[in-house]
Design a protein around this motif. Structure first.
Motif, PDB file in Angstrom:
ATOM      1  N   MET A   1       0.707  -1.194  -0.033  1.00  0.00           N
ATOM      2  CA  MET A   1       0.115  -0.103  -0.120  1.00  0.00           C
ATOM      3  C   MET A   1       0.854   1.256   0.159  1.00  0.00           C
ATOM      4  SD  MET A   1      -2.747   1.254   2.769  1.00  0.00           S
ATOM      5  CE  MET A   1      -3.721  -0.299   2.785  1.00  0.00           C
ATOM      6  N   THR A   2       0.726   2.117  -0.966  1.00  0.00           N
ATOM      7  CA  THR A   2       1.516   3.347  -1.128  1.00  0.00           C
ATOM      8  C   THR A   2       0.586   4.476  -0.800  1.00  0.00           C
ATOM      9  OG1 THR A   2       2.739   2.301  -2.921  1.00  0.00           O
ATOM     10  CG2 THR A   2       2.857   4.766  -2.524  1.00  0.00           C
ATOM     11  N   PRO A   3       0.843   5.171   0.202  1.00  0.00           N
ATOM     12  CA  PRO A   3      -0.078   6.468   0.599  1.00  0.00           C
ATOM     13  C   PRO A   3      -0.066   7.439  -0.741  1.00  0.00           C
ATOM     14  CG  PRO A   3       1.517   5.718   2.562  1.00  0.00           C
ATOM     15  CD  PRO A   3       1.873   4.941   1.270  1.00  0.00           C
ATOM     16  N   LEU A   4      -1.109   8.102  -0.601  1.00  0.00           N
ATOM     17  CA  LEU A   4      -1.040   9.351  -1.673  1.00  0.00           C
ATOM     18  C   LEU A   4      -0.331  10.538  -1.174  1.00  0.00           C
ATOM     19  CD1 LEU A   4      -4.862   8.788  -2.701  1.00  0.00           C
ATOM     20  CD2 LEU A   4      -2.896   8.112  -4.068  1.00  0.00           C
ATOM     21  N   PRO A   5       0.263  11.177  -1.937  1.00  0.00           N
ATOM     22  CA  PRO A   5       0.962  12.353  -1.820  1.00  0.00           C
ATOM     23  C   PRO A   5      -0.018  13.628  -1.669  1.00  0.00           C
ATOM     24  CG  PRO A   5       1.092  12.173  -4.192  1.00  0.00           C
ATOM     25  CD  PRO A   5       0.477  10.773  -3.426  1.00  0.00           C
ATOM     26  N   GLU A   6       0.568  14.520  -0.991  1.00  0.00           N
ATOM     27  CA  GLU A   6      -0.374  15.635  -0.420  1.00  0.00           C
ATOM     28  C   GLU A   6      -1.228  16.362  -1.623  1.00  0.00           C
ATOM     29  OE1 GLU A   6      -0.111  19.968   1.726  1.00  0.00           O
ATOM     30  OE2 GLU A   6       1.475  18.448   1.790  1.00  0.00           O
ATOM     31  N   TRP A   7      -0.429  16.501  -2.790  1.00  0.00           N
ATOM     32  CA  TRP A   7      -0.895  17.082  -3.723  1.00  0.00           C
ATOM     33  C   TRP A   7      -2.358  16.623  -4.413  1.00  0.00           C
ATOM     34  CZ3 TRP A   7      -1.924  15.053  -8.591  1.00  0.00           C
ATOM     35  CH2 TRP A   7      -1.310  13.830  -8.807  1.00  0.00           C
ATOM     36  N   THR A   8      -2.585  15.266  -4.262  1.00  0.00           N
ATOM     37  CA  THR A   8      -3.896  14.699  -4.786  1.00  0.00           C
ATOM     38  C   THR A   8      -4.900  15.176  -4.131  1.00  0.00           C
ATOM     39  OG1 THR A   8      -3.694  12.769  -3.053  1.00  0.00           O
ATOM     40  CG2 THR A   8      -2.750  12.450  -5.211  1.00  0.00           C
ATOM     41  N   GLU A   9      -5.008  15.642  -2.773  1.00  0.00           N
ATOM     42  CA  GLU A   9      -6.221  16.285  -2.264  1.00  0.00           C
ATOM     43  C   GLU A   9      -6.427  17.753  -3.082  1.00  0.00           C
ATOM     44  OE1 GLU A   9      -8.319  17.386   1.917  1.00  0.00           O
ATOM     45  OE2 GLU A   9      -6.328  16.803   1.754  1.00  0.00           O
ATOM     46  N   GLY A  10      -5.181  18.472  -3.175  1.00  0.00           N
ATOM     47  CA  GLY A  10      -5.228  19.773  -3.777  1.00  0.00           C
ATOM     48  C   GLY A  10      -5.762  19.726  -5.343  1.00  0.00           C
ATOM     49  N   TYR A  11      -5.521  18.638  -5.935  1.00  0.00           N
ATOM     50  CA  TYR A  11      -6.061  18.311  -7.354  1.00  0.00           C
ATOM     51  C   TYR A  11      -7.561  18.374  -7.285  1.00  0.00           C
ATOM     52  CZ  TYR A  11      -6.409  16.545 -11.854  1.00  0.00           C
ATOM     53  OH  TYR A  11      -6.557  16.354 -13.203  1.00  0.00           O
ATOM     54  N   ALA A  12      -8.023  17.645  -6.167  1.00  0.00           N
ATOM     55  CA  ALA A  12      -9.628  17.650  -6.164  1.00  0.00           C
ATOM     56  C   ALA A  12      -9.991  19.147  -5.824  1.00  0.00           C
ATOM     57  CB  ALA A  12     -10.103  16.763  -4.901  1.00  0.00           C
ATOM     58  N   LEU A  13      -9.356  19.658  -4.839  1.00  0.00           N
ATOM     59  CA  LEU A  13      -9.928  21.215  -4.575  1.00  0.00           C
ATOM     60  C   LEU A  13      -9.849  22.116  -5.738  1.00  0.00           C
ATOM     61  CD1 LEU A  13      -8.411  21.470  -1.030  1.00  0.00           C
ATOM     62  CD2 LEU A  13     -10.683  20.819  -1.503  1.00  0.00           C
ATOM     63  N   LEU A  14      -8.802  22.096  -6.750  1.00  0.00           N
ATOM     64  CA  LEU A  14      -8.574  22.791  -7.808  1.00  0.00           C
ATOM     65  C   LEU A  14      -9.854  22.669  -8.780  1.00  0.00           C
ATOM     66  CD1 LEU A  14      -4.971  22.402  -9.099  1.00  0.00           C
ATOM     67  CD2 LEU A  14      -6.239  24.667  -8.151  1.00  0.00           C
ATOM     68  N   ARG A  15     -10.501  21.362  -8.776  1.00  0.00           N
ATOM     69  CA  ARG A  15     -11.517  21.192  -9.454  1.00  0.00           C
ATOM     70  C   ARG A  15     -13.021  21.217  -8.746  1.00  0.00           C
ATOM     71  NH1 ARG A  15     -11.170  16.134 -11.464  1.00  0.00           N
ATOM     72  NH2 ARG A  15     -10.149  15.378  -9.602  1.00  0.00           N
ATOM     73  N   ASP A  16     -12.892  22.028  -7.668  1.00  0.00           N
ATOM     74  CA  ASP A  16     -14.071  22.236  -6.983  1.00  0.00           C
ATOM     75  C   ASP A  16     -14.881  20.875  -6.620  1.00  0.00           C
ATOM     76  OD1 ASP A  16     -14.054  25.038  -6.912  1.00  0.00           O
ATOM     77  OD2 ASP A  16     -14.683  25.004  -8.896  1.00  0.00           O
ATOM     78  N   ARG A  17     -14.155  19.924  -6.061  1.00  0.00           N
ATOM     79  CA  ARG A  17     -14.699  18.779  -5.455  1.00  0.00           C
ATOM     80  C   ARG A  17     -14.372  18.457  -4.032  1.00  0.00           C
ATOM     81  NH1 ARG A  17     -16.108  15.388  -9.685  1.00  0.00           N
ATOM     82  NH2 ARG A  17     -15.870  13.431  -8.291  1.00  0.00           N
ATOM     83  N   ILE A  18     -15.136  17.846  -3.334  1.00  0.00           N
ATOM     84  CA  ILE A  18     -15.085  17.448  -2.145  1.00  0.00           C
ATOM     85  C   ILE A  18     -14.254  16.194  -1.821  1.00  0.00           C
ATOM     86  CG2 ILE A  18     -16.187  17.125   0.237  1.00  0.00           C
ATOM     87  CD1 ILE A  18     -18.361  18.708  -1.234  1.00  0.00           C
TER      88      ILE A  18
END
Length: 200
Positions: A1-18
């Motif tokens: 299991m490889t934890p996701l990097p921090e930027w992935t949550e930012g990518y959702a926020l950039l696209r107005d996603r929760i």
């Protein structure tokens, strides 16, 4: 299991996603109405098909042919290939000279900042940047028929690079379409491949 990097949550926020995290290696997101569920994760190692609730899957890293085959057999198809690009703010251009008829606007929002380039008061390019703990994450600028598309796009990116530098961020990251990745100016390098799959 490889934890996701921090930027992935930012990518959702950039696209107005929760965004939410069913596990450290998975990010689930929905639109602001709670619809259009999407899953982001690294490519699995074995045959795998996502849960039926998802409309879209974003897979990071080198594609796994076996997983791609199982997705295709289950009625999924790849709709886009993107690249995560990385650069140090001081290594990329931070100033782009525009025509006197062009103007650059900046606006801070809740989850990101917006930069817009206008020609004769008509918006021709717009981009977003989310501030992380050690990076600024940029979206590929949207273009609206500018006179010089490359110049308008570079102006948006340069403005954000300057902002990241002024905030002492060591990195700027850009999620770019494959065709734009090859045309990036000096200082950028490819960090991760991003494959987007949709249900047929």
């Amino acid at each position: 299991m490889t934890p996701l990097p921090e930027w992935t949550e930012g990518y959702a926020l950039l696209r107005d996603r929760i965004a939410s995290f069913p596990g450290p290696d998975q990010l689930r997101s929905v639109d602001l109405n709670g619809d259009d569920p999407e899953l982001l994760r690294y490519w699995p190692r074995n045959d795998w098909v996502p849960a039926t609730e998802y409309r879209r899957v974003i897979l990071l890293g080198a594609p796994n042919p076996a997983v791609a085959s199982s997705l295709s057999s289950a009625g999924w198809h790849e709709t886009a290939t993107l690249n995560l690009l990385a650069a140090k703010p001081e290594d990329v251009e931070q100033v782009v000279k525009l025509a006197e008829t062009s103007t650059v606007f900046e606006a801070p929002m809740d989850n990101y900042d917006v930069v817009e380039v206008a020609e004769f008061d008509r918006p021709v390019a717009r981009g977003r940047m989310h501030y992380g703990s050690t990076f600024g994450l940029l979206s590929d600028p949207d273009l609206y028929a500018p006179t010089n598309p490359d110049l308008a796009r570079r102006a948006v990116l340069a403005n954000f690079a300057g902002a990241a530098y002024s905030h002492d961020l060591p990195w700027i990251l850009l999620v770019a379409a494959a065709e734009h990745s090859e045309a990036m100016t000096e200082g950028w390098s490819k960090a991760t491949k991003i494959s987007i799959w949709q249900q047929s």
